[in-house]
Design a protein around this motif. Structure first.
Motif, PDB file in Angstrom:
ATOM      1  N   ARG A 274       0.839  -1.194   0.000  1.00 57.13           N
ATOM      2  CA  ARG A 274       0.000   0.000   0.000  1.00 57.13           C
ATOM      3  C   ARG A 274       0.879   1.250   0.000  1.00 57.13           C
ATOM      4  NH1 ARG A 274      -2.575  -3.728   3.330  1.00 57.13           N
ATOM      5  NH2 ARG A 274      -1.271  -3.071   5.065  1.00 57.13           N
ATOM      6  N   ASN A 275       0.408   2.310  -0.634  1.00 52.77           N
ATOM      7  CA  ASN A 275       1.168   3.555  -0.695  1.00 52.77           C
ATOM      8  C   ASN A 275       1.559   4.017   0.710  1.00 52.77           C
ATOM      9  OD1 ASN A 275       1.026   3.708  -3.443  1.00 52.77           O
ATOM     10  ND2 ASN A 275      -0.506   5.317  -3.530  1.00 52.77           N
ATOM     11  N   GLY A 276       2.810   4.373   0.867  1.00 55.12           N
ATOM     12  CA  GLY A 276       3.299   4.873   2.141  1.00 55.12           C
ATOM     13  C   GLY A 276       3.907   3.822   3.042  1.00 55.12           C
ATOM     14  N   ASP A 277       3.656   2.542   2.747  1.00 54.00           N
ATOM     15  CA  ASP A 277       4.160   1.490   3.637  1.00 54.00           C
ATOM     16  C   ASP A 277       5.670   1.280   3.526  1.00 54.00           C
ATOM     17  OD1 ASP A 277       1.688   1.132   4.667  1.00 54.00           O
ATOM     18  OD2 ASP A 277       1.373  -0.909   3.941  1.00 54.00           O
ATOM     19  N   THR A 278       6.311   1.868   2.520  1.00 52.82           N
ATOM     20  CA  THR A 278       7.778   1.791   2.457  1.00 52.82           C
ATOM     21  C   THR A 278       8.412   2.547   3.623  1.00 52.82           C
ATOM     22  OG1 THR A 278       7.723   3.657   0.902  1.00 52.82           O
ATOM     23  CG2 THR A 278       7.978   1.451  -0.033  1.00 52.82           C
ATOM     24  N   LYS A 279       7.635   3.402   4.273  1.00 52.53           N
ATOM     25  CA  LYS A 279       8.143   4.131   5.439  1.00 52.53           C
ATOM     26  C   LYS A 279       8.217   3.228   6.669  1.00 52.53           C
ATOM     27  CE  LYS A 279       6.198   8.522   3.806  1.00 52.53           C
ATOM     28  NZ  LYS A 279       5.240   9.614   4.093  1.00 52.53           N
ATOM     29  N   ILE A 280       7.552   2.094   6.612  1.00 49.63           N
ATOM     30  CA  ILE A 280       7.627   1.133   7.719  1.00 49.63           C
ATOM     31  C   ILE A 280       8.917   0.348   7.559  1.00 49.63           C
ATOM     32  CG2 ILE A 280       6.511  -0.837   8.833  1.00 49.63           C
ATOM     33  CD1 ILE A 280       3.856   0.163   7.677  1.00 49.63           C
ATOM     34  N   GLU A 281       9.798   0.475   8.519  1.00 48.84           N
ATOM     35  CA  GLU A 281      11.160  -0.020   8.350  1.00 48.84           C
ATOM     36  C   GLU A 281      11.231  -1.518   8.104  1.00 48.84           C
ATOM     37  OE1 GLU A 281      15.562   0.422  10.487  1.00 48.84           O
ATOM     38  OE2 GLU A 281      13.759   1.171  11.480  1.00 48.84           O
ATOM     39  N   TYR A 282      10.417  -2.295   8.819  1.00 50.49           N
ATOM     40  CA  TYR A 282      10.526  -3.747   8.638  1.00 50.49           C
ATOM     41  C   TYR A 282       9.949  -4.206   7.306  1.00 50.49           C
ATOM     42  CZ  TYR A 282       5.689  -4.306  10.470  1.00 50.49           C
ATOM     43  OH  TYR A 282       4.330  -4.240  10.689  1.00 50.49           O
ATOM     44  N   ILE A 283       9.118  -3.379   6.665  1.00 49.11           N
ATOM     45  CA  ILE A 283       8.634  -3.689   5.321  1.00 49.11           C
ATOM     46  C   ILE A 283       9.680  -3.314   4.286  1.00 49.11           C
ATOM     47  CG2 ILE A 283       6.958  -3.021   3.545  1.00 49.11           C
ATOM     48  CD1 ILE A 283       4.811  -3.022   5.659  1.00 49.11           C
ATOM     49  N   SER A 284      10.251  -2.143   4.424  1.00 51.08           N
ATOM     50  CA  SER A 284      11.268  -1.704   3.461  1.00 51.08           C
ATOM     51  C   SER A 284      12.501  -2.601   3.506  1.00 51.08           C
ATOM     52  CB  SER A 284      11.661  -0.246   3.727  1.00 51.08           C
ATOM     53  OG  SER A 284      12.252  -0.096   5.007  1.00 51.08           O
ATOM     54  N   ASP A 285      12.826  -3.130   4.692  1.00 51.22           N
ATOM     55  CA  ASP A 285      13.988  -4.006   4.793  1.00 51.22           C
ATOM     56  C   ASP A 285      13.712  -5.349   4.132  1.00 51.22           C
ATOM     57  OD1 ASP A 285      16.691  -4.338   5.679  1.00 51.22           O
ATOM     58  OD2 ASP A 285      15.957  -5.723   7.203  1.00 51.22           O
ATOM     59  N   PHE A 286      12.468  -5.832   4.206  1.00 43.69           N
ATOM     60  CA  PHE A 286      12.121  -7.066   3.514  1.00 43.69           C
ATOM     61  C   PHE A 286      12.300  -6.887   2.003  1.00 43.69           C
ATOM     62  CE2 PHE A 286       9.484 -10.050   1.313  1.00 43.69           C
ATOM     63  CZ  PHE A 286       9.588 -11.224   2.040  1.00 43.69           C
ATOM     64  N   ILE A 287      11.863  -5.764   1.488  1.00 45.35           N
ATOM     65  CA  ILE A 287      12.002  -5.500   0.047  1.00 45.35           C
ATOM     66  C   ILE A 287      13.466  -5.428  -0.347  1.00 45.35           C
ATOM     67  CG2 ILE A 287      11.536  -3.807  -1.771  1.00 45.35           C
ATOM     68  CD1 ILE A 287       8.961  -3.107  -0.230  1.00 45.35           C
ATOM     69  N   ARG A 288      14.285  -4.826   0.505  1.00 45.34           N
ATOM     70  CA  ARG A 288      15.724  -4.753   0.230  1.00 45.34           C
ATOM     71  C   ARG A 288      16.331  -6.147   0.160  1.00 45.34           C
ATOM     72  NH1 ARG A 288      20.227  -5.284   2.751  1.00 45.34           N
ATOM     73  NH2 ARG A 288      19.174  -5.703   4.736  1.00 45.34           N
ATOM     74  N   LEU A 289      15.976  -7.016   1.100  1.00 43.63           N
ATOM     75  CA  LEU A 289      16.485  -8.384   1.088  1.00 43.63           C
ATOM     76  C   LEU A 289      15.983  -9.152  -0.132  1.00 43.63           C
ATOM     77  CD1 LEU A 289      16.142  -9.409   4.852  1.00 43.63           C
ATOM     78  CD2 LEU A 289      18.266  -9.164   3.565  1.00 43.63           C
TER      79      LEU A 289
END
Length: 298
Positions: A274-289
């Protein structure tokens, strides 16, 4: 005016059908529920339901508020669950919906280091949302959707995490096995095996066969990748699969893959949030991995 309580009442009315049953499901007295809703009807200047025999039927106004309830109540419930987890010292649960049949083993490779990095975040994978995950994402039933077929619409952001080529896999002794690529007409006499997805969502149809006005002799659907490849090895058909998946299994099975046409079918796996959820650190870190994890698992 309209409060969360009113949304819950109309939802219960739709689900239960009667005022008595709705009140019981909400652990309220019928009189208290009726009084609160009559007050709202007076404020709005329109009735929200009408009697239909023993049942209650929502009016046009009631149905409009019910649509609001279906959007808003899941967000309340999701936020409350997160707050309870935070109160217990947990960050939450990352709920992942899968629209990618062959991606489960790749996902496990992402989840393993992720759980080590985030000891206070649990992970739940919901494969029941296969091929219907957008609704689940909007309804807050999942936090993330993994799919090869993103729908770029308002409110959702899709992030590509790895690219691959969609290829045809045949038995090593199949007459097509010596070809570098195939044409749509080459599949006219073949039994095509795919995952149980409607043809319009399968790339072999939408990007290869249908534009050329071609078809196959027979289309079979099998859910398990291993069974599908055993069928191909036994000469019972050919299959369309991600190239990285074919390469892994071809190390132990007599299989060969071919390109669809001279240009091939190039795809990407996306993570939808959902828009804005990249600001949630544990979500953005999953995407990075996910971006760092090689799909060519072995």
């Amino acid at each position: 005016m309209i409060e969360r309580f009113h949304l819950a009442v109309l939802t219960a009315i739709e689900q239960q059908g009667t005022l008595t049953q709705a009140a019981e499901s909400l652990h309220l007295s019928q009189s208290a529920l009726s009084h609160s809703m009559k007050k709202l009807e007076q404020q709005l200047g329109t009735p929200l339901w009408e009697k239909d025999g023993r049942k209650l039927r929502l009016t046009r106004a009631g149905k409009q508020i019910l649509l609001l309830a279906k959007r808003i109540l899941p967000q309340f419930e999701h936020t409350e669950a997160l707050l309870k987890q935070i109160a217990k010292g947990q960050l939450g649960t990352l709920r992942i919906g899968m629209e990618c049949h062959p991606c489960y083993q790749w996902l496990l490779k992402v989840v393993a280091p992720y759980l080590e990095r985030w000891p206070n975040v649990d992970v739940d994978v919901k494969q029941a949302f296969q091929f219907g995950g957008m609704r689940a994402l909007f309804d807050y039933d999942i936090d993330m959707l993994i799919t090869p077929d993103p729908l770029f619409i308002s409110g959702v952001e899709f992030i590509p995490v790895f690219a691959y080529e969609h290829r045809l896999v045949v038995a090593a002794d199949h007459p097509l096995a010596t070809r570098a690529h195939i044409t749509p007409a080459d599949l006219a006499d073949e039994i095509l095996i795919t995952y149980p997805v409607e043809p319009q969502r399968l790339d072999v149809f939408s990007q290869f066969l249908s534009p050329a006005g071609c078809g196959v002799k027979q289309h079979k659907r099998i859910e398990a990748t291993e069974i599908m490849l055993q069928m191909v090895t036994a000469g019972r058909g050919v299959a369309a699969l991600p190239g990285w998946l074919i390469e892994q299994h071809a190390q132990q099975m007599p299989l060969t893959s071919l390109r669809f046409g001279e240009q091939g079918i190039m795809k990407q796996i996306h993570v939808g949030i959902r828009n804005g959820d990249t600001k949630i650190e544990y979500i953005s870190d999953f995407i990075r991995l996910a971006k760092q994890t090689d799909a060519n698992y072995g």
